[in-house]
Structures are given as structure tokens and as C-alpha cells.
Write a protein that holds these residues in place. Structure first.
Motif, PDB file in Angstrom:
ATOM      1  N   ILE A  41       0.838  -1.204   0.000  1.00 17.87           N
ATOM      2  CA  ILE A  41       0.000   0.000   0.000  1.00 17.87           C
ATOM      3  C   ILE A  41       0.870   1.249   0.000  1.00 17.87           C
ATOM      4  N   ALA A  42       1.957   1.213   0.770  1.00 19.95           N
ATOM      5  CA  ALA A  42       2.868   2.354   0.813  1.00 19.95           C
ATOM      6  C   ALA A  42       3.494   2.599  -0.559  1.00 19.95           C
ATOM      7  N   LEU A  43       3.853   1.525  -1.270  1.00 24.67           N
ATOM      8  CA  LEU A  43       4.442   1.685  -2.601  1.00 24.67           C
ATOM      9  C   LEU A  43       3.439   2.275  -3.585  1.00 24.67           C
ATOM     10  N   VAL A  44       2.197   1.772  -3.560  1.00 28.01           N
ATOM     11  CA  VAL A  44       1.173   2.312  -4.458  1.00 28.01           C
ATOM     12  C   VAL A  44       0.903   3.776  -4.139  1.00 28.01           C
ATOM     13  N   ALA A  45       0.879   4.108  -2.850  1.00 35.28           N
ATOM     14  CA  ALA A  45       0.685   5.505  -2.455  1.00 35.28           C
ATOM     15  C   ALA A  45       1.822   6.376  -2.984  1.00 35.28           C
ATOM     16  N   GLY A  46       3.046   5.845  -2.938  1.00 31.71           N
ATOM     17  CA  GLY A  46       4.179   6.583  -3.467  1.00 31.71           C
ATOM     18  C   GLY A  46       4.077   6.784  -4.967  1.00 31.71           C
ATOM     19  N   LEU A  47       3.621   5.765  -5.680  1.00 28.84           N
ATOM     20  CA  LEU A  47       3.425   5.886  -7.125  1.00 28.84           C
ATOM     21  C   LEU A  47       2.385   6.954  -7.445  1.00 28.84           C
ATOM     22  N   ALA A  48       1.274   6.926  -6.704  1.00 26.85           N
ATOM     23  CA  ALA A  48       0.198   7.883  -6.949  1.00 26.85           C
ATOM     24  C   ALA A  48       0.646   9.316  -6.631  1.00 26.85           C
ATOM     25  N   LEU A  49       1.347   9.471  -5.506  1.00 30.90           N
ATOM     26  CA  LEU A  49       1.790  10.808  -5.107  1.00 30.90           C
ATOM     27  C   LEU A  49       2.788  11.384  -6.100  1.00 30.90           C
ATOM     28  N   PHE A  68      12.872   5.176  -5.461  1.00 27.43           N
ATOM     29  CA  PHE A  68      13.854   4.294  -4.823  1.00 27.43           C
ATOM     30  C   PHE A  68      14.128   4.751  -3.388  1.00 27.43           C
ATOM     31  N   GLY A  69      14.393   6.037  -3.211  1.00 27.20           N
ATOM     32  CA  GLY A  69      14.647   6.548  -1.868  1.00 27.20           C
ATOM     33  C   GLY A  69      13.445   6.363  -0.952  1.00 27.20           C
ATOM     34  N   TYR A  70      12.267   6.593  -1.492  1.00 28.24           N
ATOM     35  CA  TYR A  70      11.036   6.433  -0.712  1.00 28.24           C
ATOM     36  C   TYR A  70      10.853   4.981  -0.277  1.00 28.24           C
ATOM     37  N   ALA A  71      11.013   4.038  -1.215  1.00 17.26           N
ATOM     38  CA  ALA A  71      10.838   2.618  -0.896  1.00 17.26           C
ATOM     39  C   ALA A  71      11.873   2.144   0.111  1.00 17.26           C
ATOM     40  N   LEU A  72      13.101   2.645  -0.007  1.00 16.65           N
ATOM     41  CA  LEU A  72      14.150   2.274   0.944  1.00 16.65           C
ATOM     42  C   LEU A  72      13.804   2.765   2.351  1.00 16.65           C
ATOM     43  N   ALA A 127      16.319   1.120  -9.978  1.00 19.34           N
ATOM     44  CA  ALA A 127      16.646   0.398  -8.755  1.00 19.34           C
ATOM     45  C   ALA A 127      15.423   0.167  -7.872  1.00 19.34           C
ATOM     46  N   PHE A 128      14.403   1.004  -7.994  1.00 20.66           N
ATOM     47  CA  PHE A 128      13.231   0.839  -7.131  1.00 20.66           C
ATOM     48  C   PHE A 128      12.411  -0.392  -7.481  1.00 20.66           C
ATOM     49  N   SER A 129      12.600  -0.946  -8.693  1.00 17.40           N
ATOM     50  CA  SER A 129      11.749  -2.049  -9.148  1.00 17.40           C
ATOM     51  C   SER A 129      11.856  -3.283  -8.245  1.00 17.40           C
ATOM     52  N   GLY A 130      13.011  -3.516  -7.667  1.00 22.59           N
ATOM     53  CA  GLY A 130      13.168  -4.670  -6.800  1.00 22.59           C
ATOM     54  C   GLY A 130      12.293  -4.607  -5.566  1.00 22.59           C
ATOM     55  N   PHE A 131      11.952  -3.390  -5.135  1.00 27.67           N
ATOM     56  CA  PHE A 131      11.115  -3.250  -3.941  1.00 27.67           C
ATOM     57  C   PHE A 131       9.687  -3.734  -4.191  1.00 27.67           C
ATOM     58  N   MET A 132       9.263  -3.743  -5.444  1.00 29.03           N
ATOM     59  CA  MET A 132       7.918  -4.239  -5.729  1.00 29.03           C
ATOM     60  C   MET A 132       7.829  -5.729  -5.445  1.00 29.03           C
ATOM     61  N   TYR A 133       8.913  -6.443  -5.717  1.00 26.18           N
ATOM     62  CA  TYR A 133       8.958  -7.867  -5.378  1.00 26.18           C
ATOM     63  C   TYR A 133       9.137  -8.046  -3.870  1.00 26.18           C
ATOM     64  N   ALA A 223      -3.126  -5.272  -8.557  1.00 25.16           N
ATOM     65  CA  ALA A 223      -2.110  -4.281  -8.191  1.00 25.16           C
ATOM     66  C   ALA A 223      -1.252  -3.907  -9.391  1.00 25.16           C
ATOM     67  N   GLU A 224      -0.961  -4.884 -10.252  1.00 27.05           N
ATOM     68  CA  GLU A 224      -0.169  -4.612 -11.444  1.00 27.05           C
ATOM     69  C   GLU A 224      -0.899  -3.659 -12.377  1.00 27.05           C
ATOM     70  N   ASN A 225      -2.195  -3.841 -12.515  1.00 21.73           N
ATOM     71  CA  ASN A 225      -2.974  -2.922 -13.343  1.00 21.73           C
ATOM     72  C   ASN A 225      -2.918  -1.508 -12.782  1.00 21.73           C
ATOM     73  N   LEU A 226      -3.008  -1.401 -11.471  1.00 21.98           N
ATOM     74  CA  LEU A 226      -2.934  -0.092 -10.845  1.00 21.98           C
ATOM     75  C   LEU A 226      -1.550   0.520 -11.017  1.00 21.98           C
ATOM     76  N   ALA A 227      -0.511  -0.298 -10.876  1.00 21.05           N
ATOM     77  CA  ALA A 227       0.860   0.205 -11.008  1.00 21.05           C
ATOM     78  C   ALA A 227       1.151   0.677 -12.425  1.00 21.05           C
ATOM     79  N   THR A 228       0.706  -0.069 -13.423  1.00 25.65           N
ATOM     80  CA  THR A 228       0.929   0.378 -14.810  1.00 25.65           C
ATOM     81  C   THR A 228       0.109   1.629 -15.112  1.00 25.65           C
ATOM     82  N   LEU A 229      -1.083   1.743 -14.529  1.00 26.12           N
ATOM     83  CA  LEU A 229      -1.885   2.956 -14.696  1.00 26.12           C
ATOM     84  C   LEU A 229      -1.158   4.163 -14.127  1.00 26.12           C
ATOM     85  N   LEU A 230      -0.416   3.950 -13.032  1.00 27.70           N
ATOM     86  CA  LEU A 230       0.321   5.026 -12.374  1.00 27.70           C
ATOM     87  C   LEU A 230       1.729   5.203 -12.944  1.00 27.70           C
ATOM     88  N   GLY A 231       2.033   4.508 -14.030  1.00 29.57           N
ATOM     89  CA  GLY A 231       3.290   4.730 -14.735  1.00 29.57           C
ATOM     90  C   GLY A 231       4.512   4.086 -14.133  1.00 29.57           C
TER      91      GLY A 231
END
Length: 284
Positions: A41-49, A68-72, A127-133, A223-231
């Protein structure tokens, strides 16, 4: 999903008793799920923001680098607050690296891409992509804790083999036959007797372990659909505009979940939360 007043012995109830009933239990279940999803949820919120900010302003730093900094920071906060243990963090980091390796390979094969600029890249992958996994691994760790998960008739060796084959198939299917359907059927066969027990309040419930993988895969597809929608990333067929990700990705996510579960299970089996012989009480 089945329920029973009895189940495997576990830690004390997570929540105080409330009025029993279907809707009360469903509401409690949903609340615990939200707690388990704190990292995703935090990652999706970061994508949206960030997409909102970058759509009206052009900051001097790339969006992917900020993510990347946000996810870390989110990951470090979860550890500092002891939401994740040291052993769980090690497993999450392992899945992070496995996911990053998959990202590097898939983007070079043209399966998907990251259209935005960014300095913090590894072999061309942000580098942030690994945090999604890593967030998937975090969810499973949280579920073990918050739902007091127990797994009966768990075939540890077979799970490791099938999870490893599933991961390898994401690479080899570019040159060899795609074995996703075969692997999915093998998982169902191997896990046919495996039950995952979880507690909501004072009541125990269970479902087939393979069904849990399917349900988590469905949630990840959403979640993937939402993430691709958010770029966050883009598939080739989304180049001219966003649309739903192909439903076949649901199966791919379900298989990938098996790898994350096998990694977390390696820790949980040592902690006694997995029972290969199925000696816990069950409900029919």
C-alpha cells in the motif's frame, strides 16, 4: 474456505473478541489484510503521489530515483518498528534480488519497459523495481504473523523444486516451451493435501494452500494494473495508451508467489509454523 473453532496451537489472539457473525469476521479479516499489505500500500501511495507531483511540476530529480529513496525509507521504517524481523528482512532482500534479476532479463527481452528517466539504474532497470517484489515477500511475512498462519502437510522439498522451476521458466520460455500450465497443475497435485490455517479473532479457518496462491496472484494482477496505470512500468501493447494487463499475468503472479512463499517458509519451518505430517487438528 472452511472454519473451525479448533485449529493448530498458536500465539495469543491478535484482537479482542467482538460480536460473532459472518460480517463481523469478514470486517476483521479485511482489516488484518490491510495491515499485512502495509508495504504494498505504501508503494502504491508513493506511485500515486509522485505521478501527481510530476504531472504538474518538473522537479530536478527523476521520479524513479525518488521512488527508490522512498521505498528504501519505508523498508527501513518497517524494520525499525519491528514490523519485520531480521530473518524476515533477509528473506525479503533475497526475493528483492531475485525479482531484480528477473526485471533485468525481461526488460532486455522487451517484455516490458520503464519509460521515465532516472540515474539509479542497474543494467538499465530502475533500482526501485526490486522493492515491488520485496513488498510481496513482506506481505507473506506479515500474513504469517498477523493471521498466525500454520501450514499442514507441507511438502518442503517439492515446493522448493517447483518454485525453482517456475522461476526458471520465466527465463527459458523465451526459447523453450512455456511450462506455466504444467507447473500450475504440478503445484495443485503436490499441494493437494496442504492446508493453510489462519486465525481471525478467536476462530480458525483453513483453505488449500494452492488456492491461497491463486488468490494472492489475483490480488497482484489487480495491483499490477494499478501500477501500470500510475506509470510504474509499461507493457509494449500499452505504448499507445493504458489498458488492462492481460489476464494471463494472473497465472504468472500465482507462480511467482510460490517462490516468495518457499523462501519465507524456509524461515517459518524452522520456527515450527509448518507441519509436513499434518498432525494438527482439522475440521471437515
Amino acid at each position: 474456505m472452511n472454519s473451525s473453532g479448533v485449529g493448530p496451537v498458536g500465539p495469543a489472539p491478535l484482537l479482542r473478541p467482538v460480536r460473532p457473525g459472518f460480517w463481523g469476521q469478514l470486517w476483521r479479516f479485511a482489516l488484518i489484510q490491510v495491515q499485512c499489505c502495509v508495504f504494498p500500500i505504501a508503494l502504491v501511495a508513493g506511485l500515486a503521489l509522485t505521478i501527481g507531483v510530476w504531472s504538474v511540476w518538473d522537479p530536478p530529480v527523476a521520479r524513479y530515483d525518488v521512488l527508490f529513496g522512498y521505498a528504501l525509507v519505508v523498508q527501513l521504517v518497517l524494520v525499525a518498528m519491528r514490523v519485520e524481523t531480521g530473518r524476515e528482512l533477509a528473506v525479503i532482500c533475497c526475493f528483492h534480488l531475485l525479482g531484480l534479476g528477473l526485471e533485468i532479463f525481461k526488460t532486455h527481452m522487451g517484455s516490458w519497459g520503464y519509460p521515465d528517466p532516472g540515474l539509479l539504474r542497474i543494467a538499465g532497470v530502475p533500482a526501485f523495481s526490486g522493492f515491488m517484489y520485496a513488498s510481496v515477500g513482506s506481505y507473506i511475512c506479515q500474513a504469517f504473523w498477523r493471521f498466525a498462519l500454520r501450514v499442514s502437510h507441507y511438502p518442503a522439498a517439492a515446493m522448493v523444486v517447483l518454485a525453482g522451476c517456475s522461476y526458471a521458466n520465466f527465463f527459458t520460455h523465451h526459447w523453450l516451451p512455456d511450462l506455466r500450465v504444467v507447473l500450475a497443475l504440478a503445484f495443485v497435485a503436490v499441494l493437494w493435501r496442504s492446508r493453510v490455517w489462519f486465525r481471525v479473532g478467536l476462530r480458525w479457518y483453513w483453505m488449500p494452500l494452492w488456492a491461497a496462491f491463486v488468490l494472492i496472484g489475483a490480488a497482484l494482477w489487480v495491483a499490477e494494473n494499478l501500477a501500470t496505470l500510475l506509470g510504474a512500468w509499461r507493457y509494449p501493447d500499452q505504448a499507445s495508451g493504458w489498458h488492462l494487463v492481460h489476464v494471463g499475468k494472473w497465472g504468472s503472479w500465482a507462480l511467482l508467489v510460490s517462490l516468495s512463499f518457499a523462501l519465507v517458509a524456509a524461515v517459518k519451518q524452522w520456527e515450527g509454523q509448518l507441519e509436513p505430517d499434518g498432525n494438527w487438528p482439522t475440521a471437515d
